[in-house]
Motif scaffolding. Structure first.
Motif, PDB file in Angstrom:
ATOM      1  N   ALA A 145      -5.364  -7.690  58.598  1.00 42.95           N
ATOM      2  CA  ALA A 145      -6.400  -8.693  58.282  1.00 42.95           C
ATOM      3  C   ALA A 145      -6.899  -9.307  59.496  1.00 42.95           C
ATOM      4  O   ALA A 145      -8.277  -9.598  59.528  1.00 42.95           O
ATOM      5  CB  ALA A 145      -5.911  -9.546  57.276  1.00 42.95           C
ATOM      6  N   GLY A 146      -6.293  -9.765  60.333  1.00 45.77           N
ATOM      7  CA  GLY A 146      -6.908 -10.472  61.650  1.00 45.77           C
ATOM      8  C   GLY A 146      -8.090 -10.161  62.110  1.00 45.77           C
ATOM      9  O   GLY A 146      -9.121 -10.712  62.611  1.00 45.77           O
ATOM     10  N   PRO A 147      -8.098  -8.702  62.823  1.00 44.17           N
ATOM     11  CA  PRO A 147      -9.271  -8.245  63.451  1.00 44.17           C
ATOM     12  C   PRO A 147     -10.353  -7.890  62.622  1.00 44.17           C
ATOM     13  O   PRO A 147     -11.533  -8.119  63.269  1.00 44.17           O
ATOM     14  CB  PRO A 147      -8.762  -6.796  64.017  1.00 44.17           C
ATOM     15  N   VAL A 148     -10.319  -7.983  61.339  1.00 47.91           N
ATOM     16  CA  VAL A 148     -11.328  -7.957  60.368  1.00 47.91           C
ATOM     17  C   VAL A 148     -12.110  -9.116  60.414  1.00 47.91           C
ATOM     18  O   VAL A 148     -13.319  -9.057  60.473  1.00 47.91           O
ATOM     19  CB  VAL A 148     -11.164  -7.405  58.938  1.00 47.91           C
ATOM     20  N   ALA A 149     -11.203 -10.280  60.378  1.00 48.54           N
ATOM     21  CA  ALA A 149     -11.913 -11.332  60.272  1.00 48.54           C
ATOM     22  C   ALA A 149     -12.553 -12.004  61.682  1.00 48.54           C
ATOM     23  O   ALA A 149     -13.891 -12.311  61.835  1.00 48.54           O
ATOM     24  CB  ALA A 149     -10.949 -12.646  60.384  1.00 48.54           C
ATOM     25  N   ALA A 150     -11.922 -11.420  62.727  1.00 53.85           N
ATOM     26  CA  ALA A 150     -12.390 -11.751  64.098  1.00 53.85           C
ATOM     27  C   ALA A 150     -13.870 -11.021  64.379  1.00 53.85           C
ATOM     28  O   ALA A 150     -14.741 -11.594  64.842  1.00 53.85           O
ATOM     29  CB  ALA A 150     -11.231 -11.225  65.134  1.00 53.85           C
ATOM     30  N   ARG A 151     -13.979  -9.558  63.763  1.00 49.76           N
ATOM     31  CA  ARG A 151     -15.213  -9.142  64.057  1.00 49.76           C
ATOM     32  C   ARG A 151     -16.273  -9.322  62.815  1.00 49.76           C
ATOM     33  O   ARG A 151     -17.354  -9.112  63.335  1.00 49.76           O
ATOM     34  CB  ARG A 151     -14.972  -7.388  63.996  1.00 49.76           C
ATOM     35  N   ASN A 152     -15.997  -9.885  61.924  1.00 47.73           N
ATOM     36  CA  ASN A 152     -17.076  -9.806  60.798  1.00 47.73           C
ATOM     37  C   ASN A 152     -17.591 -11.144  60.039  1.00 47.73           C
ATOM     38  O   ASN A 152     -18.402 -11.272  59.667  1.00 47.73           O
ATOM     39  CB  ASN A 152     -16.571  -8.826  59.621  1.00 47.73           C
TER      40      ASN A 152
END
Length: 401
Positions: free
Chosen positions: A197-204
């Motif tokens: 989940a973390g990278p999804v939040a960071a990118r979007n």
């Protein structure tokens, strides 16, 4: 950085007694309960309108609406409520994977025009495969987050006002377009505690939401997401999802929590814990770890009570105390970087008044709130007690998010 206060719209049912998805065999959608449960309120539009109007009157910025099998549809319910409110925003939860991202972008654009810019989006990837399969979604946990990543890239792409192409594992779009992009663009809220989940939040996303964990654990999450976002060249804001039991004195608030706890029989708690333990959601497992299914030591941090999570999925903690103590805890989370507070309490109508007339003035006095529109004029509380709040009525918990 000011505090943004939001409330919750219980589209799966509400009440003063034990309210969860098992309170009705139909999830609380119909007026006629098949399983009689005392003190339960069906989520009909008239009652939801009362809560929305109260939230607006009390100065909340928005209301979160959940998504899932046991709730009314969030899009349809909230767009109806835009017609009986003036400035209240709606944080509409939806699930990527059960709707086309281009259609979702169009729906958001239409919603912004109908509501005159009052839409916020809460992206719920889903941590329960059983629930996802009800909607025809058979991806596993990590692949659902990978799909959410692509989904949000497409949504933002087609909001650009010109044809947008995208080739991914889950979506292939040719000339995707929202002819009239939403104005303003809705802020995107998102939560997830897993490594996927973390990278999804960071990118979007614009706002990363966490459930109410102790401050030191919340700080770790903030540092994690902030670090990932910096690597993407982005800045992410932060929010927290909590229940509240706020009263004129700490003694009154904890007495309400005790009544809530005493109403829960061991069999009910055991059944709920067994069901929740099957969840694939890392956030849900973190909620369960706060209490371990035990009634002992439920105050896991000053004024942070984990009793809600004994029987409720999703947000499982409550701020409990006097109005000043609850304000203290909000100020503490705010000092860590939390900007958005998405709050709830049972029943949602009465608890909105307890918080709005008790805690909100405390926060305003400390300079934590924007000097935006003040709460709408209304009837003042008598002796500090909201007129709609029954004296001594027990608060009990609900299912949903």
């Amino acid at each position: 950085m000011s505090v943004h206060l939001h409330w919750f719209l219980p589209t799966g049912g509400d009440g003063r007694t034990l309210v969860d998805r098992h309170a009705y065999t139909d999830g609380g959608i119909r007026r006629d309960r098949i399983t009689p449960v005392s003190g339960v309120r069906a989520p009909d539009i008239e009652y939801l309108a009362q809560i929305a109007k109260a939230a607006e009157q009390l100065g909340f910025e928005a209301v979160l609406t959940p998504t899932g099998t046991w709730c009314e549809d969030a899009w349809l319910t909230t767009v109806a409520l835009t017609q009986v409110t003036e400035r209240l925003k709606f944080l509409v939860a939806f699930r990527p994977g059960v709707i086309s991202p281009v259609l979702a972008a169009q729906m958001a654009a239409t919603y912004q025009r109908i509501s005159r810019g009052r839409l916020l989006l809460n992206v719920v990837t889903g941590g329960d495969s059983t629930e996802q399969r009800r909607f025809g979604d058979h991806l596993d946990h990590d692949r659902r987050y990978a799909r959410t990543d692509e989904f949000l890239q497409v949504v933002r792409g087609v909001w650009g006002g010109k044809p947008f192409d995208f080739q991914g594992e889950h979506y292939q779009v040719e000339g995707g377009l929202t002819a009239l992009p939403p104005d303003p663009l809705p802020q995107i809220f998102f939560g997830g505690s897993s490594a996927a989940a973390g990278p999804v939040a960071a990118r979007n996303v614009d706002v990363y939401l966490t459930w109410g964990e102790p401050p030191e654990e919340v700080k770790q999450k903030i540092d994690w997401i902030r670090g990932l976002a910096e690597k993407e060249g982005r800045t992410v804001r932060f929010g927290i999802r909590l229940h509240t039991i706020s009263r004129d004195s700490s003694k009154e608030a904890w007495a309400t929590a005790d009544r809530l706890l005493n109403d829960l029989d061991p069999a009910t708690v055991a059944a709920a814990q067994q069901a929740l333990g099957k969840s694939e959601s890392v956030g849900q497992q973190r909620m369960l770890a706060l209490h371990g299914g035990s009634r002992d030591k439920l105050e896991i941090s000053p004024n942070l009570w984990a009793g809600v999570g004994l029987v409720r999925g999703g947000a499982g903690t409550a701020l409990v105390g006097s109005h000043a103590e609850v304000a203290d805890r909000i100020e503490e989370y705010h000092s860590l970087g939390i900007e958005h507070f998405v709050l709830s309490g049972y029943p949602h109508l009465e608890e909105a008044y307890w918080f709005g007339e008790g805690v909100r003035p405390e926060l305003a006095a400390r300079g934590l709130l924007d000097a935006g529109p003040a709460p709408l004029d209304g009837v003042p509380a008598a002796n500090g007690r909201p007129a709609s709040a029954p004296g001594g009525a027990p608060l009990l918990i609900a299912g949903g998010r």
